[in-house]
Enzyme design. Structure first.
Site, PDB file in Angstrom:
ATOM      1  N   ARG A 102       0.837  -1.207   0.000  1.00 48.26           N
ATOM      2  CA  ARG A 102       0.000   0.000   0.000  1.00 48.26           C
ATOM      3  C   ARG A 102       0.875   1.261   0.000  1.00 48.26           C
ATOM      4  O   ARG A 102       0.500   2.299  -0.551  1.00 48.26           O
ATOM      5  CB  ARG A 102      -0.958   0.014   1.204  1.00 48.26           C
ATOM      6  CG  ARG A 102      -1.721   1.332   1.340  1.00 48.26           C
ATOM      7  CD  ARG A 102      -2.956   1.237   2.229  1.00 48.26           C
ATOM      8  NE  ARG A 102      -2.685   0.658   3.520  1.00 48.26           N
ATOM      9  CZ  ARG A 102      -2.083   1.296   4.540  1.00 48.26           C
ATOM     10  NH1 ARG A 102      -1.673   2.531   4.411  1.00 48.26           N
ATOM     11  NH2 ARG A 102      -1.896   0.676   5.678  1.00 48.26           N
TER      12      ARG A 102
ATOM     13  N   LYS B 250      -9.216   4.060 -18.762  1.00 48.58           N
ATOM     14  CA  LYS B 250      -9.594   4.410 -20.127  1.00 48.58           C
ATOM     15  C   LYS B 250      -8.370   4.295 -21.058  1.00 48.58           C
ATOM     16  O   LYS B 250      -7.807   3.235 -21.160  1.00 48.58           O
ATOM     17  CB  LYS B 250     -10.212   5.808 -20.140  1.00 48.58           C
ATOM     18  CG  LYS B 250     -11.251   6.030 -19.011  1.00 48.58           C
ATOM     19  CD  LYS B 250     -12.478   5.145 -19.119  1.00 48.58           C
ATOM     20  CE  LYS B 250     -13.357   5.177 -17.874  1.00 48.58           C
ATOM     21  NZ  LYS B 250     -13.707   6.507 -17.371  1.00 48.58           N
TER      22      LYS B 250
ATOM     23  N   TYR C   2     -17.356  14.797 -15.780  1.00 46.98           N
ATOM     24  CA  TYR C   2     -17.713  13.394 -15.573  1.00 46.98           C
ATOM     25  C   TYR C   2     -18.715  13.301 -14.423  1.00 46.98           C
ATOM     26  O   TYR C   2     -18.536  13.935 -13.385  1.00 46.98           O
ATOM     27  CB  TYR C   2     -16.437  12.617 -15.246  1.00 46.98           C
ATOM     28  CG  TYR C   2     -16.661  11.169 -14.942  1.00 46.98           C
ATOM     29  CD1 TYR C   2     -17.069  10.284 -15.930  1.00 46.98           C
ATOM     30  CD2 TYR C   2     -16.464  10.670 -13.667  1.00 46.98           C
ATOM     31  CE1 TYR C   2     -17.282   8.945 -15.648  1.00 46.98           C
ATOM     32  CE2 TYR C   2     -16.663   9.326 -13.371  1.00 46.98           C
ATOM     33  CZ  TYR C   2     -17.072   8.475 -14.364  1.00 46.98           C
ATOM     34  OH  TYR C   2     -17.281   7.154 -14.074  1.00 46.98           O
TER      35      TYR C   2
ATOM     36  N   ASP D 215      -8.591  16.965 -15.412  1.00 51.64           N
ATOM     37  CA  ASP D 215      -8.884  15.566 -15.733  1.00 51.64           C
ATOM     38  C   ASP D 215      -8.588  15.412 -17.226  1.00 51.64           C
ATOM     39  O   ASP D 215      -9.330  15.898 -18.080  1.00 51.64           O
ATOM     40  CB  ASP D 215     -10.352  15.263 -15.401  1.00 51.64           C
ATOM     41  CG  ASP D 215     -10.721  13.797 -15.644  1.00 51.64           C
ATOM     42  OD1 ASP D 215     -10.053  13.158 -16.472  1.00 51.64           O
ATOM     43  OD2 ASP D 215     -11.694  13.320 -15.034  1.00 51.64           O
TER      44      ASP D 215
HETATM   45  C1  LIG Z   1     -14.211   7.080 -16.171  1.00 48.14           C
HETATM   46  C2  LIG Z   1     -13.846   8.470 -15.838  1.00 48.14           C
HETATM   47  C3  LIG Z   1     -13.531   8.839 -14.527  1.00 48.14           C
HETATM   48  C4  LIG Z   1     -13.607   7.850 -13.381  1.00 48.14           C
HETATM   49  O1  LIG Z   1     -12.638   6.854 -13.504  1.00 48.14           O
HETATM   50  P1  LIG Z   1     -12.794   5.391 -12.872  1.00 48.14           P
HETATM   51  O2  LIG Z   1     -11.524   4.720 -13.288  1.00 48.14           O
HETATM   52  O3  LIG Z   1     -14.026   4.786 -13.443  1.00 48.14           O
HETATM   53  O4  LIG Z   1     -12.906   5.566 -11.395  1.00 48.14           O
HETATM   54  C5  LIG Z   1     -13.149  10.143 -14.294  1.00 48.14           C
HETATM   55  N1  LIG Z   1     -13.109  11.063 -15.281  1.00 48.14           N
HETATM   56  C6  LIG Z   1     -13.417  10.741 -16.558  1.00 48.14           C
HETATM   57  C7  LIG Z   1     -13.347  11.793 -17.603  1.00 48.14           C
HETATM   58  C8  LIG Z   1     -13.792   9.447 -16.875  1.00 48.14           C
HETATM   59  O5  LIG Z   1     -14.124   9.140 -18.131  1.00 48.14           O
END
Ligand SMILES: *Cc1c(COP(=O)(O)O)cnc(C)c1O
Length: 373
Positions: free
Chosen positions: A39, A189, A92, A164
């Site tokens: 961790r 992603k 998001y 993000d």
């Molecule tokens: C999917 C997504 C998230 C969240 O990510 P997870 O891996 O599902 O927790 C945050 N921001 C964007 C733009 C996303 O597409």
């Protein structure tokens, strides 16, 4: 035997051994010389964080258990009870739920900033405002933020800019180079890219914030496991070639759909008619990514019909895998918004989000053509 694997093996262990007390002491006195407990740090999660840190041009990064954990860690790095944050209205769905339903209970409040007002934050800023959270390319309408301008505006008001960068990836845009203070991702992603890992990452421009993020990751238990880290590192190696192919296929498909009578609107920054096309071209190194949204007739049956007919676009509410998929913002990512918020953002019954994969583009075109016929 001298075993020298070419790539980092999976250190599938929760803990590491010490010879004696002296070795334990060197763990603390020589940071980075040994591992203690997964961790707190593991060769696989460090490899992932370091690789993305290099791509984003940061001073340090942490790998997290999900993109949500990354957003949480980034906000905690700057905020405590009593603080206020700004958040892009186009965001998001999970990010707004985190702010509205959870961080609010911890005394962190939020004001949403419409896209049109990004570069004029005066009216939203309070003495307690610490940061602004925004996406490079927004979800689901693919609006493109001018990050250089936004960073300047944030810093003018004494705010940090947290970006993000999930939809863009560092191949298309590097927020830190444009002045952002943190770049974060849902590694789930594009960075991992194969729809087989859930992970996140936070990259800091400033060393002190990178150290604080590390502490937050360890203490809140947000860090990523060895196996997931290893899979993400494996995916990351092909990021550049994948993003090129995603972008190429998406531009071909967006151009096709923009001329199709069955599609009312195509939201893709690569199209000349997109309102931020020029900015996207300049900021994005000539690539526009693999995400787009399309507007079908505002009728649930038209959407159902399309979903059932497409063969190469399974309805799977995520994005950015090598295989194409589609999602439905109104029913999934943006479900928690009020219907007024959904309406204001243009998230209506007919809106379908496509994640264009790297399959041969003719096959994807043929599939869309038969589905819309
Ligand atoms: C999917 C997504 C998230 C969240 O990510 P997870 O891996 O599902 O927790 C945050 N921001 C964007 C733009 C996303 O597409």
């Amino acid at each position: 035997m001298d075993i020298r694997p070419k790539i980092t093996p999976i250190y599938q262990t929760s803990v590491f051994k010490f010879e004696d007390l002296n070795e334990l002491e060197s763990y603390f006195s020589e940071p980075g010389s040994r591992y203690l407990y997964s961790r707190n740090g593991n060769p696989n999660s460090d490899e992932l964080a370091d690789a993305i840190n290099r791509l984003e041009g940061g001073t340090g990064a942490i790998a997290t258990g999900s993109g949500m954990a990354a957003i949480f860690a980034a906000i905690l790095a700057y905020c405590q009870a009593g603080d206020h944050v700004l958040c892009a209205a186009d965001i998001y769905g999970g990010s707004s739920t985190l702010l509205n339903a959870e961080l609010s209970r911890m005394g962190i409040t939020v004001t949403y900033v419409p896209f049109e007002q990004f570069y004029d934050l005066q009216q939203f800023v309070r003495p307690t405002t610490r940061l602004m959270l925004a996406e490079t390319i927004s979800n689901p309408l693919l609006r493109v933020a001018d990050l250089g301008r936004l960073a300047e505006e944030c810093h003018w008001h004494g705010l940090k800019l947290v970006v993000d960068n999930t939809f863009a990836t560092p191949v298309i845009t590097r927020p830190l180079a444009l002045g952002a203070d943190i770049a974060l991702h849902s590694v789930t992603k594009y960075l991992a890219g194969h729809s087989d890992v859930t992970a996140g990452v936070v990259v800091a421009a400033d060393e002190a914030i990178a150290a604080r993020l590390k502490q937050i990751g360890v203490i809140y238990g947000l860090t990523l496991s060895p196996m997931e880290s290893w899979l993400a590192v494996r995916g990351l190696k092909t990021l550049r070639v994948r993003v090129r192919e995603h972008s190429h296929n998406a531009l071909v498909i967006a151009s096709f759909l923009a001329n199709h009578t069955g599609v009312r609107e195509v939201y893709y920054p690569g199209l000349e008619q997109h309102p931020q096309h020029a900015l996207a071209a300049k900021q994005g190194a000539g690539m526009f990514g693999g995400m787009m949204s399309i507007l079908l007739a505002d009728d649930a049956e038209a959407v159902n019909d399309f979903m059932r007919r497409v063969k190469r676009f399974p309805f799977a509410p995520s994005l950015a895998g090598v295989d194409s998929s589609l999602s439905y913002p109104l029913g999934t990512s943006h479900r928690a918004l009020t219907s007024e918020q959904q309406q204001n953002l243009g998230i209506t019954t007919g809106l379908v989000r496509l994640s264009i994969g790297i399959e041969p583009v003719e096959e994807l075109l043929a599939d869309l053509e038969q589905a819309l016929a």
